[in-house]
Design a protein around this motif. Sequence first.
Motif, PDB file in Angstrom:
ATOM      1  N   HIS A 128      13.648   5.706  43.788  1.00 43.76           N
ATOM      2  CA  HIS A 128      13.755   5.388  42.358  1.00 43.76           C
ATOM      3  C   HIS A 128      12.418   4.985  41.726  1.00 43.76           C
ATOM      4  CE1 HIS A 128      15.354   3.822  38.574  1.00 43.76           C
ATOM      5  NE2 HIS A 128      14.715   2.707  38.831  1.00 43.76           N
ATOM      6  N   PRO A 129      11.658   4.045  42.315  1.00 38.64           N
ATOM      7  CA  PRO A 129      10.398   3.668  41.670  1.00 38.64           C
ATOM      8  C   PRO A 129       9.394   4.816  41.623  1.00 38.64           C
ATOM      9  CG  PRO A 129      11.070   2.009  43.277  1.00 38.64           C
ATOM     10  CD  PRO A 129      11.928   3.216  43.507  1.00 38.64           C
ATOM     11  N   LEU A 130       9.377   5.653  42.663  1.00 37.01           N
ATOM     12  CA  LEU A 130       8.403   6.736  42.741  1.00 37.01           C
ATOM     13  C   LEU A 130       8.746   7.865  41.782  1.00 37.01           C
ATOM     14  CD1 LEU A 130       7.948   6.820  46.632  1.00 37.01           C
ATOM     15  CD2 LEU A 130       6.506   5.679  44.929  1.00 37.01           C
ATOM     16  N   LEU A 135       5.473   9.946  40.474  1.00 36.44           N
ATOM     17  CA  LEU A 135       4.741  10.273  41.705  1.00 36.44           C
ATOM     18  C   LEU A 135       5.526  11.241  42.588  1.00 36.44           C
ATOM     19  CD1 LEU A 135       3.181   6.809  42.613  1.00 36.44           C
ATOM     20  CD2 LEU A 135       2.261   8.656  41.209  1.00 36.44           C
ATOM     21  N   ILE A 136       6.829  11.280  42.377  1.00 36.62           N
ATOM     22  CA  ILE A 136       7.682  12.306  42.975  1.00 36.62           C
ATOM     23  C   ILE A 136       8.429  12.958  41.822  1.00 36.62           C
ATOM     24  CG2 ILE A 136       9.674  12.776  44.459  1.00 36.62           C
ATOM     25  CD1 ILE A 136       8.918  10.413  46.172  1.00 36.62           C
ATOM     26  N   GLY A 137       8.357  14.279  41.731  1.00 39.28           N
ATOM     27  CA  GLY A 137       9.053  14.971  40.666  1.00 39.28           C
ATOM     28  C   GLY A 137      10.555  14.933  40.869  1.00 39.28           C
ATOM     29  N   ALA A 138      11.287  14.836  39.774  1.00 41.73           N
ATOM     30  CA  ALA A 138      12.748  14.788  39.871  1.00 41.73           C
ATOM     31  C   ALA A 138      13.323  16.067  40.466  1.00 41.73           C
ATOM     32  CB  ALA A 138      13.353  14.536  38.495  1.00 41.73           C
ATOM     33  N   HIS A 139      12.548  17.129  40.427  1.00 38.44           N
ATOM     34  CA  HIS A 139      12.988  18.424  40.947  1.00 38.44           C
ATOM     35  C   HIS A 139      12.595  18.616  42.417  1.00 38.44           C
ATOM     36  CE1 HIS A 139       8.818  18.825  39.691  1.00 38.44           C
ATOM     37  NE2 HIS A 139       8.693  19.748  40.613  1.00 38.44           N
ATOM     38  N   LEU A 230       1.410   5.859  46.687  1.00 43.25           N
ATOM     39  CA  LEU A 230       2.858   5.681  46.782  1.00 43.25           C
ATOM     40  C   LEU A 230       3.189   4.248  47.189  1.00 43.25           C
ATOM     41  CD1 LEU A 230       3.830   9.008  48.613  1.00 43.25           C
ATOM     42  CD2 LEU A 230       3.888   8.539  46.160  1.00 43.25           C
ATOM     43  N   ARG A 231       2.438   3.727  48.153  1.00 38.34           N
ATOM     44  CA  ARG A 231       2.665   2.341  48.596  1.00 38.34           C
ATOM     45  C   ARG A 231       2.385   1.361  47.455  1.00 38.34           C
ATOM     46  NH1 ARG A 231      -0.862   2.184  52.181  1.00 38.34           N
ATOM     47  NH2 ARG A 231       0.465   2.831  53.922  1.00 38.34           N
ATOM     48  N   ALA A 232       1.286   1.582  46.732  1.00 40.45           N
ATOM     49  CA  ALA A 232       0.932   0.678  45.632  1.00 40.45           C
ATOM     50  C   ALA A 232       2.012   0.668  44.564  1.00 40.45           C
ATOM     51  CB  ALA A 232      -0.407   1.096  45.038  1.00 40.45           C
ATOM     52  N   CYS A 233       2.607   1.833  44.309  1.00 39.24           N
ATOM     53  CA  CYS A 233       3.692   1.908  43.322  1.00 39.24           C
ATOM     54  C   CYS A 233       4.877   1.065  43.760  1.00 39.24           C
ATOM     55  CB  CYS A 233       4.100   3.363  43.130  1.00 39.24           C
ATOM     56  SG  CYS A 233       5.499   3.585  42.007  1.00 39.24           S
ATOM     57  N   GLN A 236       4.044  -2.671  43.522  1.00 36.77           N
ATOM     58  CA  GLN A 236       4.087  -3.157  42.142  1.00 36.77           C
ATOM     59  C   GLN A 236       5.525  -3.309  41.657  1.00 36.77           C
ATOM     60  OE1 GLN A 236       2.099  -0.630  39.315  1.00 36.77           O
ATOM     61  NE2 GLN A 236       2.311  -2.070  37.632  1.00 36.77           N
ATOM     62  N   HIS A 237       6.363  -2.328  41.980  1.00 31.77           N
ATOM     63  CA  HIS A 237       7.752  -2.365  41.518  1.00 31.77           C
ATOM     64  C   HIS A 237       8.488  -3.568  42.098  1.00 31.77           C
ATOM     65  CE1 HIS A 237      11.542  -0.559  40.061  1.00 31.77           C
ATOM     66  NE2 HIS A 237      12.066  -1.079  41.155  1.00 31.77           N
ATOM     67  N   TYR A 238       8.225  -3.882  43.364  1.00 31.57           N
ATOM     68  CA  TYR A 238       8.979  -4.940  44.043  1.00 31.57           C
ATOM     69  C   TYR A 238       8.192  -6.254  44.168  1.00 31.57           C
ATOM     70  CZ  TYR A 238      12.228  -1.212  45.272  1.00 31.57           C
ATOM     71  OH  TYR A 238      13.125  -0.172  45.216  1.00 31.57           O
ATOM     72  N   ALA A 239       7.152  -6.409  43.369  1.00 27.21           N
ATOM     73  CA  ALA A 239       6.280  -7.584  43.493  1.00 27.21           C
ATOM     74  C   ALA A 239       7.040  -8.895  43.374  1.00 27.21           C
ATOM     75  CB  ALA A 239       5.177  -7.509  42.443  1.00 27.21           C
ATOM     76  N   ASN A 240       8.075  -8.925  42.550  1.00 23.08           N
ATOM     77  CA  ASN A 240       8.818 -10.172  42.327  1.00 23.08           C
ATOM     78  C   ASN A 240      10.232 -10.127  42.907  1.00 23.08           C
ATOM     79  OD1 ASN A 240       6.689 -11.377  40.732  1.00 23.08           O
ATOM     80  ND2 ASN A 240       7.272  -9.987  39.077  1.00 23.08           N
ATOM     81  N   ALA A 241      10.469  -9.180  43.812  1.00 21.03           N
ATOM     82  CA  ALA A 241      11.802  -9.022  44.390  1.00 21.03           C
ATOM     83  C   ALA A 241      11.899  -9.796  45.705  1.00 21.03           C
ATOM     84  CB  ALA A 241      12.096  -7.539  44.632  1.00 21.03           C
TER      85      ALA A 241
END
Length: 312
Positions: A128-130, A135-139, A230-233, A236-241
């Motif tokens: 989902h975050p990627l 960074l990953i195409g939906a297709h 990809l890792r940085a994304c 960042q997405h889960y920084a506060n999770a």
Amino acid sequence: MTHHPLVFIDGDQGTTGLQIHERLRDRSDLRLLTLAADERKNTALRAEAVNACDIAILCLPDAAAREAAAAVVNPAVRVIDASSAHRTDPQWVYGFPEMGAAQSARIAGAHRVSNPGCYPTGAIGLLHPLVKAGLIGAHTPITIHAVSGYSGGGRARVEEHEGPAEKSAPAFQLYGLKLDHKHTPEIAQHAGLWQRPFFLPAYGSFRQGIALTIPLLLSHCPPGISGDDLRACLQQHYANAACVEVMDSARTESTEHLDPQAMNGTNQLRLGVFSNAQHGQVLLTAVFDNLGKGASGAAVQNLDLMLGQLAG
């Protein structure tokens, strides 16, 4: 006088229900409502209980979960469904608090919450975050492999491995070979994929835990994207999770094996990005407890959000 919410677990004798009951039974901030063994199949008593509680947690097969949800006529009753019956239903809030900044608040205020599936928790947690970040195409063609402890198969699988015939239980088995696993639409919808992913699950001869992997070719990502990006994304997405951790590059480099049981007994989801720039390949990984963040732990996390006890 303080009001202690009444929580009804419908199906507390199953694998997920038992774990939820275990996690809640000693809490003093709520009251638990359960039915005696001889009352669990009494439709009238179940309907009475589900309409008498503040929050009902449905730990039932899909058809029974739909019936139980339909039996709720009290508008004050809120429902968490641990089955897969409502996971792609737009009228139900998807119970993955870490999906986005507003998801915890949506769950906290919802009357109907659908708990994520075990495998989708890992797959969506990675994808989902990627996909959202582009960074990953939906297709992009996506392949997902996952191995779960046998408790993921419910009471029948547990009996197979822990009952009288346990010595003849298979050490490892692939399933879902018709490529029609019920979790696949859930993964596609909530990961933001435009086409159905290839999903192949398996059971191992250990009780609980999941190791899920998604191989990627960097050539399928936007030009110049690396495994570090990809890792940085994800970081960042889960920084506060609080319940999701992303392995840093040093830990990833030093990791030789993935243990599906590493997060057992916790509500943690551990994500990793392994890459080989020379070969242009990346492996996304998720390790978590199928009875924790993959089921019961997630249900309790959502319950606490609905009770207003967690900020996110």
